[in-house]
Scaffold this motif. Structure first.
Motif, PDB file in Angstrom:
ATOM      1  N   TYR A  28       7.288 -19.374   1.644  1.00  0.00           N
ATOM      2  CA  TYR A  28       5.729 -18.462   1.120  1.00  0.00           C
ATOM      3  C   TYR A  28       6.307 -18.018  -0.659  1.00  0.00           C
ATOM      4  CZ  TYR A  28       9.434 -14.185   1.734  1.00  0.00           C
ATOM      5  OH  TYR A  28      10.122 -13.839   1.524  1.00  0.00           O
ATOM      6  N   ARG A  29       5.100 -17.415  -1.488  1.00  0.00           N
ATOM      7  CA  ARG A  29       5.267 -17.077  -2.506  1.00  0.00           C
ATOM      8  C   ARG A  29       4.838 -15.337  -2.384  1.00  0.00           C
ATOM      9  NH1 ARG A  29       1.470 -17.022  -6.338  1.00  0.00           N
ATOM     10  NH2 ARG A  29      -0.131 -18.156  -5.159  1.00  0.00           N
ATOM     11  N   ALA A  30       5.361 -14.509  -3.451  1.00  0.00           N
ATOM     12  CA  ALA A  30       5.710 -13.112  -3.093  1.00  0.00           C
ATOM     13  C   ALA A  30       4.796 -12.993  -4.491  1.00  0.00           C
ATOM     14  CB  ALA A  30       6.859 -12.769  -3.032  1.00  0.00           C
ATOM     15  N   VAL A  31       3.750 -12.125  -4.855  1.00  0.00           N
ATOM     16  CA  VAL A  31       3.353 -11.563  -5.992  1.00  0.00           C
ATOM     17  C   VAL A  31       3.832 -10.399  -5.615  1.00  0.00           C
ATOM     18  CG1 VAL A  31       0.593 -11.644  -6.877  1.00  0.00           C
ATOM     19  CG2 VAL A  31       1.569 -14.157  -5.797  1.00  0.00           C
ATOM     20  N   LEU A  32       4.245 -10.219  -7.172  1.00  0.00           N
ATOM     21  CA  LEU A  32       4.329  -8.356  -6.796  1.00  0.00           C
ATOM     22  C   LEU A  32       3.495  -7.585  -7.635  1.00  0.00           C
ATOM     23  CD1 LEU A  32       8.455  -8.643  -7.524  1.00  0.00           C
ATOM     24  CD2 LEU A  32       7.059  -8.461  -5.536  1.00  0.00           C
ATOM     25  N   LEU A  33       2.690  -6.546  -7.345  1.00  0.00           N
ATOM     26  CA  LEU A  33       1.756  -5.777  -7.609  1.00  0.00           C
ATOM     27  C   LEU A  33       2.454  -4.289  -8.128  1.00  0.00           C
ATOM     28  CD1 LEU A  33      -0.901  -7.175  -5.437  1.00  0.00           C
ATOM     29  CD2 LEU A  33      -0.359  -7.824  -7.632  1.00  0.00           C
ATOM     30  N   ASP A  34       1.923  -3.556  -8.855  1.00  0.00           N
ATOM     31  CA  ASP A  34       2.528  -2.172  -9.166  1.00  0.00           C
ATOM     32  C   ASP A  34       1.413  -1.570  -8.671  1.00  0.00           C
ATOM     33  OD1 ASP A  34       0.573  -1.626 -11.533  1.00  0.00           O
ATOM     34  OD2 ASP A  34       1.788  -3.480 -11.732  1.00  0.00           O
ATOM     35  N   TYR A  35       1.967  -0.397  -8.409  1.00  0.00           N
ATOM     36  CA  TYR A  35       0.611   0.548  -7.641  1.00  0.00           C
ATOM     37  C   TYR A  35       0.523   1.509  -9.017  1.00  0.00           C
ATOM     38  CZ  TYR A  35       3.316   1.490  -3.330  1.00  0.00           C
ATOM     39  OH  TYR A  35       4.021   0.740  -2.001  1.00  0.00           O
ATOM     40  N   GLU A  36       1.032   0.729 -10.322  1.00  0.00           N
ATOM     41  CA  GLU A  36      -0.223   1.857 -11.378  1.00  0.00           C
ATOM     42  C   GLU A  36      -1.163   1.267 -11.776  1.00  0.00           C
ATOM     43  OE1 GLU A  36       3.352   1.699 -11.440  1.00  0.00           O
ATOM     44  OE2 GLU A  36       3.876   3.445 -10.746  1.00  0.00           O
ATOM     45  N   GLY A  37      -1.529  -0.371 -11.304  1.00  0.00           N
ATOM     46  CA  GLY A  37      -2.538  -0.957 -12.568  1.00  0.00           C
ATOM     47  C   GLY A  37      -2.588  -2.462 -11.639  1.00  0.00           C
ATOM     48  N   ALA A  38      -1.856  -3.655 -11.353  1.00  0.00           N
ATOM     49  CA  ALA A  38      -2.531  -3.774 -10.758  1.00  0.00           C
ATOM     50  C   ALA A  38      -3.024  -4.536  -9.304  1.00  0.00           C
ATOM     51  CB  ALA A  38      -0.856  -5.128 -11.065  1.00  0.00           C
ATOM     52  N   MET A  39      -2.384  -3.403  -8.350  1.00  0.00           N
ATOM     53  CA  MET A  39      -3.046  -3.006  -7.175  1.00  0.00           C
ATOM     54  C   MET A  39      -4.222  -2.509  -7.160  1.00  0.00           C
ATOM     55  SD  MET A  39      -0.649  -1.746  -4.237  1.00  0.00           S
ATOM     56  CE  MET A  39       1.275  -1.472  -4.630  1.00  0.00           C
ATOM     57  N   GLY A  40      -4.943  -1.962  -8.206  1.00  0.00           N
ATOM     58  CA  GLY A  40      -6.372  -1.538  -8.606  1.00  0.00           C
ATOM     59  C   GLY A  40      -7.290  -2.710  -9.399  1.00  0.00           C
ATOM     60  N   ALA A  41      -6.737  -3.521 -10.043  1.00  0.00           N
ATOM     61  CA  ALA A  41      -7.519  -4.711 -10.684  1.00  0.00           C
ATOM     62  C   ALA A  41      -8.660  -5.030  -9.996  1.00  0.00           C
ATOM     63  CB  ALA A  41      -6.368  -5.549 -11.405  1.00  0.00           C
ATOM     64  N   PRO A  42      -9.769  -5.399 -10.642  1.00  0.00           N
ATOM     65  CA  PRO A  42     -11.060  -6.258  -9.766  1.00  0.00           C
ATOM     66  C   PRO A  42     -10.244  -7.946  -9.083  1.00  0.00           C
ATOM     67  CG  PRO A  42     -11.465  -5.776 -12.374  1.00  0.00           C
ATOM     68  CD  PRO A  42      -9.843  -5.641 -11.701  1.00  0.00           C
ATOM     69  N   GLU A  43      -9.374  -8.814  -9.541  1.00  0.00           N
ATOM     70  CA  GLU A  43      -8.599  -9.309  -8.694  1.00  0.00           C
ATOM     71  C   GLU A  43      -7.877  -9.172  -7.046  1.00  0.00           C
ATOM     72  OE1 GLU A  43      -5.653  -9.219 -12.610  1.00  0.00           O
ATOM     73  OE2 GLU A  43      -8.312  -8.327 -11.693  1.00  0.00           O
ATOM     74  N   HIS A  44      -7.507  -7.988  -7.297  1.00  0.00           N
ATOM     75  CA  HIS A  44      -6.811  -7.411  -5.681  1.00  0.00           C
ATOM     76  C   HIS A  44      -7.680  -7.427  -5.869  1.00  0.00           C
ATOM     77  CE1 HIS A  44      -3.805  -6.520  -3.165  1.00  0.00           C
ATOM     78  NE2 HIS A  44      -4.062  -5.580  -3.531  1.00  0.00           N
ATOM     79  N   LEU A  45      -8.448  -6.055  -5.531  1.00  0.00           N
ATOM     80  CA  LEU A  45      -9.579  -5.369  -4.855  1.00  0.00           C
ATOM     81  C   LEU A  45     -10.978  -6.486  -4.387  1.00  0.00           C
ATOM     82  CD1 LEU A  45     -10.660  -2.731  -7.092  1.00  0.00           C
ATOM     83  CD2 LEU A  45      -9.151  -2.617  -5.806  1.00  0.00           C
TER      84      LEU A  45
END
Length: 206
Positions: A28-45
């Motif tokens: 598997y490949r892991a993509v690390l997301l931070d709480y401050e920005g990436a988790m709320g970014a449109p591509e993750h939403l």
């Protein structure tokens, strides 16, 4: 074999999903997301409108919710044997969703200082914290593992809650819980997953 991508953060329930990926031996490949920005970014939403991790993308199929990811992977890799036979999954489903539902809600509310009055206990899925602990103790006294006599994906879900709870004192230290923790704590896959996430945490602090 299709690509598996785990969206995660080493300080999240993504640790449980990584443990399960290591249990099935998946590439598997892991993509690390931070709480401050990436988790709320449109591509993750677009993957998870809740803006949470973990999220597993399996050849384009999006799976959210930690318990769902673990049970999906058990079905995805049946040769590993982490799910009972389809007609014998009562305890398996019960343990996994007890951990994801009543147990997590009871632990979270207690940590947040939310007190549920006796007359309103029937309004919440777990009733009371004490009743939840008693139910958990009964479950772990009847059988050595969550679903019976052998380790399954349900133990990844339930075990994560118990190992975390004992470590940070968010659940009571009852003998049944501590015996169960000992049975699952030496899983090689757990050690591998924890090593990866702990290294990521150490790197982030530099």
């Amino acid at each position: 074999m299709s690509e598996l991508v785990l969206y995660t953060n080493p300080m999240s329930r993504g640790r449980t999903a990584r443990w399960m990926l290591e249990e099935v031996g998946a590439s598997y490949r892991a993509v690390l997301l931070d709480y401050e920005g990436a988790m709320g970014a449109p591509e993750h939403l677009r993957l998870n409108p809740m803006g949470k991790v973990p999220v597993l993308v399996d050849d384009g199929q999006v799976v959210t919710e930690t318990a769902a990811i673990c049970l999906h992977l058990a079905d995805r890799f049946p040769e590993v044997g982490l799910a009972p036979a389809p007609g014998a999954r009562g305890r398996y489903y019960r343990a996994a969703f007890f951990a994801a539902g009543p147990l997590e809600a009871a632990i979270s509310n207690r940590a947040l200082g939310v007190e549920v009055s006796p007359e309103k206990a029937r309004m919440v899925g777990y009733g009371t914290f004490a009743r939840t602990m008693d139910a958990l103790e009964t479950m772990l006294t009847e059988m050595p593992f969550a679903a019976g006599d052998r380790f399954t994906a349900a133990d990844v879900v339930l075990g994560s809650q118990i190992l975390f709870g004992l470590r940070f004192s968010s659940i009571e230290r009852r003998p049944a819980f501590e015996r169960y923790a000992v049975r699952i704590a030496d899983r090689p896959a757990l050690a591998r997953a924890a090593s990866i996430d702990d290294a990521l945490l150490a790197e982030a602090k530099r």
